[in-house]
Design a protein around this motif. Structure first.
Motif, mmCIF file in Angstrom:
data_model
loop_
_atom_site.group_PDB
_atom_site.id
_atom_site.type_symbol
_atom_site.label_atom_id
_atom_site.label_comp_id
_atom_site.label_asym_id
_atom_site.label_seq_id
_atom_site.Cartn_x
_atom_site.Cartn_y
_atom_site.Cartn_z
ATOM 1 N N TYR A 287 6.815 4.131 0.733
ATOM 2 C CA TYR A 287 8.023 3.090 0.603
ATOM 3 C C TYR A 287 8.858 3.077 -0.666
ATOM 4 O O TYR A 287 8.043 3.063 -1.788
ATOM 5 N N ASN A 288 10.109 2.900 -0.513
ATOM 6 C CA ASN A 288 11.017 2.842 -1.962
ATOM 7 C C ASN A 288 12.096 1.789 -1.393
ATOM 8 O O ASN A 288 12.964 2.226 -0.722
ATOM 9 N N VAL A 289 12.298 0.885 -2.425
ATOM 10 C CA VAL A 289 13.389 -0.062 -2.139
ATOM 11 C C VAL A 289 14.775 0.498 -2.121
ATOM 12 O O VAL A 289 15.335 -0.260 -1.194
ATOM 13 N N PHE A 290 15.076 1.333 -2.779
ATOM 14 C CA PHE A 290 16.410 1.946 -2.724
ATOM 15 C C PHE A 290 16.643 3.139 -1.809
ATOM 16 O O PHE A 290 17.733 3.294 -1.262
ATOM 17 N N LYS A 291 15.502 3.771 -1.392
ATOM 18 C CA LYS A 291 15.717 5.164 -0.722
ATOM 19 C C LYS A 291 15.063 5.114 0.627
ATOM 20 O O LYS A 291 15.479 5.941 1.521
ATOM 21 N N ASN A 292 13.970 4.392 0.769
ATOM 22 C CA ASN A 292 13.161 4.399 1.932
ATOM 23 C C ASN A 292 12.442 3.029 2.190
ATOM 24 O O ASN A 292 11.525 3.093 2.252
ATOM 25 N N GLY B 268 0.691 -1.225 0.111
ATOM 26 C CA GLY B 268 0.110 -0.105 -0.024
ATOM 27 C C GLY B 268 0.852 1.202 -0.096
ATOM 28 O O GLY B 268 0.214 2.426 0.154
ATOM 29 N N GLN B 269 2.116 1.086 0.200
ATOM 30 C CA GLN B 269 3.002 2.573 0.168
ATOM 31 C C GLN B 269 4.221 2.212 -0.981
ATOM 32 O O GLN B 269 5.157 3.024 -1.103
ATOM 33 N N GLU B 270 4.241 1.212 -1.602
ATOM 34 C CA GLU B 270 5.415 0.868 -2.588
ATOM 35 C C GLU B 270 5.607 2.001 -3.682
ATOM 36 O O GLU B 270 4.661 2.227 -4.370
ATOM 37 N N VAL B 271 6.791 2.113 -3.992
ATOM 38 C CA VAL B 271 7.025 2.620 -5.298
ATOM 39 C C VAL B 271 7.935 1.656 -6.065
ATOM 40 O O VAL B 271 9.005 1.334 -5.553
ATOM 41 N N GLN C 207 20.013 4.926 3.265
ATOM 42 C CA GLN C 207 20.964 4.237 4.174
ATOM 43 C C GLN C 207 20.928 2.525 4.258
ATOM 44 O O GLN C 207 21.704 2.104 5.174
ATOM 45 N N SER C 208 19.923 2.172 3.604
ATOM 46 C CA SER C 208 19.891 0.670 3.822
ATOM 47 C C SER C 208 21.177 -0.193 3.245
ATOM 48 O O SER C 208 21.719 -0.003 1.761
ATOM 49 N N GLY C 209 21.790 -0.987 4.045
ATOM 50 C CA GLY C 209 22.967 -1.617 3.641
ATOM 51 C C GLY C 209 22.403 -2.757 2.383
ATOM 52 O O GLY C 209 23.357 -3.174 1.822
ATOM 53 N N GLN C 210 21.435 -3.460 2.681
ATOM 54 C CA GLN C 210 20.943 -4.635 1.663
ATOM 55 C C GLN C 210 20.707 -3.711 0.320
ATOM 56 O O GLN C 210 21.069 -4.618 -0.553
ATOM 57 N N ALA C 211 20.125 -2.507 0.338
ATOM 58 C CA ALA C 211 20.046 -1.845 -0.833
ATOM 59 C C ALA C 211 21.590 -1.685 -1.818
ATOM 60 O O ALA C 211 21.692 -1.863 -2.899
ATOM 61 N N LEU D 9 13.289 -6.488 -9.603
ATOM 62 C CA LEU D 9 13.473 -6.580 -8.121
ATOM 63 C C LEU D 9 12.091 -6.324 -7.578
ATOM 64 O O LEU D 9 11.971 -6.711 -6.330
ATOM 65 N N ASP D 10 11.069 -5.934 -8.242
ATOM 66 C CA ASP D 10 9.708 -5.749 -7.900
ATOM 67 C C ASP D 10 9.377 -7.247 -7.756
ATOM 68 O O ASP D 10 8.425 -7.722 -6.860
ATOM 69 N N VAL D 11 9.869 -8.057 -8.494
ATOM 70 C CA VAL D 11 9.349 -9.615 -8.564
ATOM 71 C C VAL D 11 10.031 -10.189 -7.255
ATOM 72 O O VAL D 11 9.626 -11.045 -6.663
ATOM 73 N N LEU D 12 11.316 -10.103 -6.859
ATOM 74 C CA LEU D 12 12.063 -10.515 -5.859
ATOM 75 C C LEU D 12 11.304 -9.914 -4.641
ATOM 76 O O LEU D 12 11.333 -10.801 -3.510
ATOM 77 N N LEU D 13 10.662 -8.794 -4.551
ATOM 78 C CA LEU D 13 10.329 -8.062 -3.113
ATOM 79 C C LEU D 13 9.155 -8.784 -3.037
ATOM 80 O O LEU D 13 8.700 -9.002 -1.587
ATOM 81 N N VAL D 14 8.233 -8.992 -4.003
ATOM 82 C CA VAL D 14 6.913 -9.625 -3.648
ATOM 83 C C VAL D 14 7.089 -11.209 -3.142
ATOM 84 O O VAL D 14 6.549 -11.526 -2.351
#
Length: 264
Positions: free
Chosen positions: A145-150, A47-50, A173-177, A56-61
């Motif tokens: 929500y943003n996988v690389f920034k937030n 509900g918050q995703e960019v 600041q995400s290390g996994q990103a 990566l969208d597939v991997l996140l799902v």
């Protein structure tokens, strides 16, 4: 916790701990802040995703809860979560293993943990302040929500340190990103060696060196483009997109939490 694993027992948890659990065969980890009484506050993407517009969208799902996991009746299911939510520890783990994120590690240990998203060189603030930030953001949100920034790790790191990247055009600041980007980047930068050598080992060493250097430079504890932002001020800045450099000397006057900003 050891050199190779941050796995911990539930009994060792205390308020203010930054915890995480790997999803989908270690593709991605979900992070949150343990606030006591078996509860975890965490930032969800539903509900918050960019979207990234990439694979990566597939991997996140696929990094969601295990198919066999059944949420308890008192918690909002993760797939229905919207922004910052509070869950019981079982629902947060979603059938996964419990790990604790490490703060204030030395450079040697940081680089020894080759996978990003497990530790940082930055120091944590006091536990009471960490919990205060998490609960405040539970009521007021943490932006989109943003996988690389937030993402969920960015949320937990902010709660622990109060640090936020001030330039919204760069990586969070995400290390996994950083790990997701660092691997391909290292491979690309080491490719020119093929023009001067066929030594596979030499190219591999160069790729590893580039990857480690990128992780080290991008760590929240090393970056120069971060600042301490009071949580009471953060939500307004996120809403109005006003994350920008503020003179350090004015921070105490604008921050009700500033008297607690003592690193441990």
């Amino acid at each position: 916790m050891g050199l190779l694993s941050n796995r911990v027992d539930r009994e060792s948890l205390k308020q203010g701990d930054h915890i995480y659990s790997w999803r989908a065969a270690y593709i991605y980890a979900h992070h949150g802040i343990y606030v006591g009484d078996g509860r975890v506050i965490h930032f969800t993407r539903r509900g918050q995703e960019v979207g990234t517009g990439t694979v990566l969208d597939v991997l996140l799902v696929s990094s969601g809860p295990a198919q066999s996991f059944v949420p308890c009746p008192t918690c909002i299911p993760l797939e229905e979560g919207n922004g910052v939510v509070s869950s019981c520890l079982n629902c947060f783990l979603a059938g996964g293993v419990l790990y604790r994120f490490e703060y204030g590690v030395n450079p040697a240990l940081f680089l020894a943990k080759a996978r990003g998203g497990t530790c940082t060189l930055a120091s944590s603030d006091l536990d009471d302040l960490v919990v205060h930030r998490a609960k405040y953001l539970l009521d007021n949100g943490f932006g989109c929500y943003n996988v690389f920034k937030n993402n969920c790790e960015d949320f937990a790191i902010y709660c622990k340190t109060g640090l936020l990247v001030v330039d919204q055009s760069t990586m969070g600041q995400s290390g996994q990103a950083v790990s997701i980007i660092g691997g391909p980047l290292a491979a690309v930068l080491s490719t020119p060696l093929r023009l001067v050598t066929t030594n596979v080992y030499g190219m591999a060493v160069t790729a590893v060196g580039v990857y480690c250097a990128s992780r080290y430079a991008a760590d929240i504890g090393m970056r120069k483009d971060v600042m301490k932002i009071p949580v009471e001020d953060l939500t307004h800045r996120l809403a109005t997109n006003l994350i920008q450099v503020v003179e350090p000397q004015i921070l105490p006057a604008m921050a009700p939490e500033s008297h607690l900003l003592t690193a441990r």
